[in-house]
Design a protein around this motif. Structure first.
Motif, PDB file in Angstrom:
ATOM      1  N   PRO A  29     -10.611   5.093  -7.903  1.00  0.00           N
ATOM      2  CA  PRO A  29      -9.118   4.763  -6.892  1.00  0.00           C
ATOM      3  C   PRO A  29      -7.995   5.755  -7.232  1.00  0.00           C
ATOM      4  CG  PRO A  29      -9.138   3.235  -9.751  1.00  0.00           C
ATOM      5  CD  PRO A  29     -10.452   4.070  -9.586  1.00  0.00           C
ATOM      6  N   GLY A  30      -7.408   6.010  -6.469  1.00  0.00           N
ATOM      7  CA  GLY A  30      -5.986   6.721  -5.974  1.00  0.00           C
ATOM      8  C   GLY A  30      -5.362   6.547  -5.022  1.00  0.00           C
ATOM      9  N   VAL A  31      -4.196   6.947  -5.368  1.00  0.00           N
ATOM     10  CA  VAL A  31      -3.098   7.841  -4.525  1.00  0.00           C
ATOM     11  C   VAL A  31      -2.859   8.476  -3.572  1.00  0.00           C
ATOM     12  CG1 VAL A  31      -1.041   6.401  -4.012  1.00  0.00           C
ATOM     13  CG2 VAL A  31      -2.461   5.291  -5.695  1.00  0.00           C
ATOM     14  N   LEU A  32      -2.668   8.461  -2.517  1.00  0.00           N
ATOM     15  CA  LEU A  32      -1.962   9.779  -1.564  1.00  0.00           C
ATOM     16  C   LEU A  32      -0.741   9.634  -0.234  1.00  0.00           C
ATOM     17  CD1 LEU A  32      -2.904  12.694  -0.337  1.00  0.00           C
ATOM     18  CD2 LEU A  32      -4.152  10.823   1.551  1.00  0.00           C
ATOM     19  N   TYR A  33      -0.466  10.476  -1.487  1.00  0.00           N
ATOM     20  CA  TYR A  33       1.393  10.828  -0.873  1.00  0.00           C
ATOM     21  C   TYR A  33       1.981  11.820  -0.718  1.00  0.00           C
ATOM     22  CZ  TYR A  33       2.652  11.766  -6.048  1.00  0.00           C
ATOM     23  OH  TYR A  33       2.628  12.837  -7.174  1.00  0.00           O
ATOM     24  N   GLY A  34       3.107  11.590  -0.056  1.00  0.00           N
ATOM     25  CA  GLY A  34       3.828  13.036   0.534  1.00  0.00           C
ATOM     26  C   GLY A  34       4.481  13.014   1.561  1.00  0.00           C
ATOM     27  N   HIS A  35       4.682  13.638   2.166  1.00  0.00           N
ATOM     28  CA  HIS A  35       5.863  14.249   3.727  1.00  0.00           C
ATOM     29  C   HIS A  35       6.726  13.078   4.224  1.00  0.00           C
ATOM     30  CE1 HIS A  35       2.973  18.001   4.358  1.00  0.00           C
ATOM     31  NE2 HIS A  35       3.655  17.781   3.402  1.00  0.00           N
ATOM     32  N   GLY A  36       7.212  12.220   3.403  1.00  0.00           N
ATOM     33  CA  GLY A  36       8.136  10.701   3.581  1.00  0.00           C
ATOM     34  C   GLY A  36       7.005   9.666   4.528  1.00  0.00           C
ATOM     35  N   THR A  37       6.000   9.853   4.019  1.00  0.00           N
ATOM     36  CA  THR A  37       4.736   8.977   4.732  1.00  0.00           C
ATOM     37  C   THR A  37       4.875   7.730   3.281  1.00  0.00           C
ATOM     38  OG1 THR A  37       2.504  10.015   3.869  1.00  0.00           O
ATOM     39  CG2 THR A  37       3.913  10.475   5.629  1.00  0.00           C
ATOM     40  N   GLU A  38       4.320   6.953   3.806  1.00  0.00           N
ATOM     41  CA  GLU A  38       4.113   5.655   3.366  1.00  0.00           C
ATOM     42  C   GLU A  38       2.545   5.912   2.163  1.00  0.00           C
ATOM     43  OE1 GLU A  38       4.694   2.345   2.555  1.00  0.00           O
ATOM     44  OE2 GLU A  38       6.780   3.036   3.138  1.00  0.00           O
ATOM     45  N   PRO A  39       2.608   5.601   0.545  1.00  0.00           N
ATOM     46  CA  PRO A  39       1.498   5.735  -0.028  1.00  0.00           C
ATOM     47  C   PRO A  39      -0.009   5.021   0.031  1.00  0.00           C
ATOM     48  CG  PRO A  39       3.542   4.675  -1.460  1.00  0.00           C
ATOM     49  CD  PRO A  39       3.903   5.113  -0.206  1.00  0.00           C
ATOM     50  N   VAL A  40      -0.491   5.970   0.727  1.00  0.00           N
ATOM     51  CA  VAL A  40      -1.843   5.401   1.248  1.00  0.00           C
ATOM     52  C   VAL A  40      -3.001   5.454  -0.166  1.00  0.00           C
ATOM     53  CG1 VAL A  40      -4.101   6.166   2.590  1.00  0.00           C
ATOM     54  CG2 VAL A  40      -1.807   6.440   3.251  1.00  0.00           C
ATOM     55  N   HIS A  41      -3.161   4.361  -0.680  1.00  0.00           N
ATOM     56  CA  HIS A  41      -4.775   3.803  -1.705  1.00  0.00           C
ATOM     57  C   HIS A  41      -6.024   4.207  -1.260  1.00  0.00           C
ATOM     58  CE1 HIS A  41      -1.132   2.015  -3.862  1.00  0.00           C
ATOM     59  NE2 HIS A  41      -1.041   1.873  -2.224  1.00  0.00           N
ATOM     60  N   VAL A  42      -6.888   5.003  -1.842  1.00  0.00           N
ATOM     61  CA  VAL A  42      -8.283   5.591  -1.518  1.00  0.00           C
ATOM     62  C   VAL A  42      -9.297   5.598  -3.041  1.00  0.00           C
ATOM     63  CG1 VAL A  42      -6.921   6.930   0.359  1.00  0.00           C
ATOM     64  CG2 VAL A  42      -7.577   7.560  -2.627  1.00  0.00           C
ATOM     65  N   THR A  43      -9.878   5.577  -2.018  1.00  0.00           N
ATOM     66  CA  THR A  43     -11.375   5.567  -3.198  1.00  0.00           C
ATOM     67  C   THR A  43     -12.307   7.117  -3.361  1.00  0.00           C
ATOM     68  OG1 THR A  43     -13.330   4.358  -1.777  1.00  0.00           O
ATOM     69  CG2 THR A  43     -11.657   3.040  -3.522  1.00  0.00           C
ATOM     70  N   LEU A  44     -12.169   7.369  -4.116  1.00  0.00           N
ATOM     71  CA  LEU A  44     -12.837   8.982  -3.522  1.00  0.00           C
ATOM     72  C   LEU A  44     -14.300   8.796  -4.466  1.00  0.00           C
ATOM     73  CD1 LEU A  44      -9.563  10.312  -4.688  1.00  0.00           C
ATOM     74  CD2 LEU A  44     -10.958  11.114  -2.900  1.00  0.00           C
ATOM     75  N   PRO A  45     -15.272   9.814  -4.607  1.00  0.00           N
ATOM     76  CA  PRO A  45     -16.637   9.706  -5.386  1.00  0.00           C
ATOM     77  C   PRO A  45     -16.674  10.216  -6.218  1.00  0.00           C
ATOM     78  CG  PRO A  45     -16.696  10.958  -2.832  1.00  0.00           C
ATOM     79  CD  PRO A  45     -15.678  10.276  -3.238  1.00  0.00           C
ATOM     80  N   GLY A  46     -16.810   9.099  -7.289  1.00  0.00           N
ATOM     81  CA  GLY A  46     -16.699  10.071  -8.556  1.00  0.00           C
ATOM     82  C   GLY A  46     -16.725  11.607  -9.390  1.00  0.00           C
ATOM     83  N   HIS A  47     -18.783  11.635  -8.892  1.00  0.00           N
ATOM     84  CA  HIS A  47     -19.091  13.203  -9.343  1.00  0.00           C
ATOM     85  C   HIS A  47     -17.930  14.148  -8.002  1.00  0.00           C
ATOM     86  CE1 HIS A  47     -21.900  15.490 -10.587  1.00  0.00           C
ATOM     87  NE2 HIS A  47     -21.881  16.418  -9.251  1.00  0.00           N
ATOM     88  N   LYS A  86     -10.478   8.251 -14.248  1.00  0.00           N
ATOM     89  CA  LYS A  86     -10.074   7.016 -13.729  1.00  0.00           C
ATOM     90  C   LYS A  86      -9.367   7.123 -13.064  1.00  0.00           C
ATOM     91  CE  LYS A  86      -8.458   4.942 -17.685  1.00  0.00           C
ATOM     92  NZ  LYS A  86      -7.913   4.026 -18.676  1.00  0.00           N
ATOM     93  N   HIS A  87      -8.632   7.791 -12.818  1.00  0.00           N
ATOM     94  CA  HIS A  87      -7.553   7.099 -11.286  1.00  0.00           C
ATOM     95  C   HIS A  87      -6.766   9.362 -10.925  1.00  0.00           C
ATOM     96  CE1 HIS A  87      -3.648   6.430  -9.701  1.00  0.00           C
ATOM     97  NE2 HIS A  87      -4.485   5.889  -8.782  1.00  0.00           N
ATOM     98  N   VAL A  88      -6.127   8.981  -9.463  1.00  0.00           N
ATOM     99  CA  VAL A  88      -5.423  10.459  -9.543  1.00  0.00           C
ATOM    100  C   VAL A  88      -4.847   9.778  -8.588  1.00  0.00           C
ATOM    101  CG1 VAL A  88      -7.720  10.860  -7.480  1.00  0.00           C
ATOM    102  CG2 VAL A  88      -6.434  12.825  -9.207  1.00  0.00           C
ATOM    103  N   ASP A  89      -3.738  10.898  -8.825  1.00  0.00           N
ATOM    104  CA  ASP A  89      -2.299  10.319  -7.923  1.00  0.00           C
ATOM    105  C   ASP A  89      -2.450  12.200  -7.089  1.00  0.00           C
ATOM    106  OD1 ASP A  89      -1.940   8.939  -8.963  1.00  0.00           O
ATOM    107  OD2 ASP A  89       0.711   9.611  -9.188  1.00  0.00           O
ATOM    108  N   LEU A  90      -2.265  12.220  -5.714  1.00  0.00           N
ATOM    109  CA  LEU A  90      -2.893  13.408  -4.946  1.00  0.00           C
ATOM    110  C   LEU A  90      -1.058  13.772  -3.718  1.00  0.00           C
ATOM    111  CD1 LEU A  90      -6.590  12.400  -3.507  1.00  0.00           C
ATOM    112  CD2 LEU A  90      -5.856  14.134  -5.315  1.00  0.00           C
ATOM    113  N   LEU A  91      -0.824  14.483  -3.761  1.00  0.00           N
ATOM    114  CA  LEU A  91      -0.352  15.076  -2.545  1.00  0.00           C
ATOM    115  C   LEU A  91      -0.732  15.458  -1.796  1.00  0.00           C
ATOM    116  CD1 LEU A  91       3.092  15.406  -2.865  1.00  0.00           C
ATOM    117  CD2 LEU A  91       2.781  17.833  -3.803  1.00  0.00           C
ATOM    118  N   LEU A  92       0.174  14.583  -0.950  1.00  0.00           N
ATOM    119  CA  LEU A  92      -0.423  15.543   0.857  1.00  0.00           C
ATOM    120  C   LEU A  92       0.176  17.022   1.443  1.00  0.00           C
ATOM    121  CD1 LEU A  92      -0.308  12.199   3.084  1.00  0.00           C
ATOM    122  CD2 LEU A  92      -1.370  13.787   3.195  1.00  0.00           C
TER     123      LEU A  92
END
Length: 195
Positions: A29-47, A86-92
């Motif tokens: 599970p992860g969260v993608l945020y930045g540039h004043g946008t609403e956070p987007v909750h995503v799933t990413l392939p683990g490997h 376990k979790h990742v926060d990503l910055l746009l």
């Protein structure tokens, strides 16, 4: 720096139970945020994510349901025992945009003879760089440095387009004189001398 392409999916379930179900499917599970946008909750392939994160400050080209986004990892949570993500926060980020990141400091060369020790005061150097041209690391020569010598942030040659994001006089590396160990007292020899 090369881009790593990863396909991501949107997620609508939140909480511990949902995160555990995602991880059971070998996804993160992860969260993608930045540039004043609403956070987007995503799933990413683990490997795929784990392999991408082996490169520091990796640039991720995310394909989220047909929409492309560029992101860099901002915070990565790993399992304390097994080490999986376990979790990742990503910055746009956008092409041409400057971002503040930390790049690893590597050394080359030999210190002056005498058994001195090299201390890494900063393992990573805070810099500002274009999001699509973040250097993987910076290399510093310690050839011939003697005890008491220091390498300051301003002494490090940075790649073109990269600038310091810390105090110029911050100590990055320093050479410390080796401390001679006191000889351990020979217990048997002391007893024989007393007799």
């Amino acid at each position: 720096m090369s881009e790593v392409k990863i396909s991501a999916g949107l997620r609508s379930e939140f909480g511990k139970g949902a995160a555990r179900r995602i991880r059971r499917d070998n996804k993160v599970p992860g969260v993608l945020y930045g540039h004043g946008t609403e956070p987007v909750h995503v799933t990413l392939p683990g490997h795929d994510l784990m392999m991408a994160l082996k490169t520091s400050n990796v640039l991720l080209a995310l394909d989220i349901d047909g929409k492309s986004e560029l992101a860099i990892p901002k915070a990565v949570q790993r399992d304390a025992l097994k080490g999986f993500v376990k979790h990742v926060d990503l910055l746009l980020v956008k092409r041409g945009e400057k971002v503040n990141v930390e790049i690893p400091v590597q050394t080359e060369g030999e210190l002056a003879p005498g058994g001195n020790l090299l201390e890494h005061v900063l393992n990573a150097l805070p810099v500002e760089a274009e999001a699509t041209h973040i250097p993987e690391s910076v290399t510093v020569s310690v050839e011939g440095l003697e005890a008491g010598a220091s390498v300051l942030a301003k002494d490090i040659t940075l790649p073109k387009g990269v600038s310091l994001a810390t105090d110029e006089d911050a100590v990055v590396l320093q050479v410390v004189a080796a401390q001679a160990e006191e000889p351990a007292a020979d217990a048997e020899g002391d007893e024989a001398a007393e007799a």
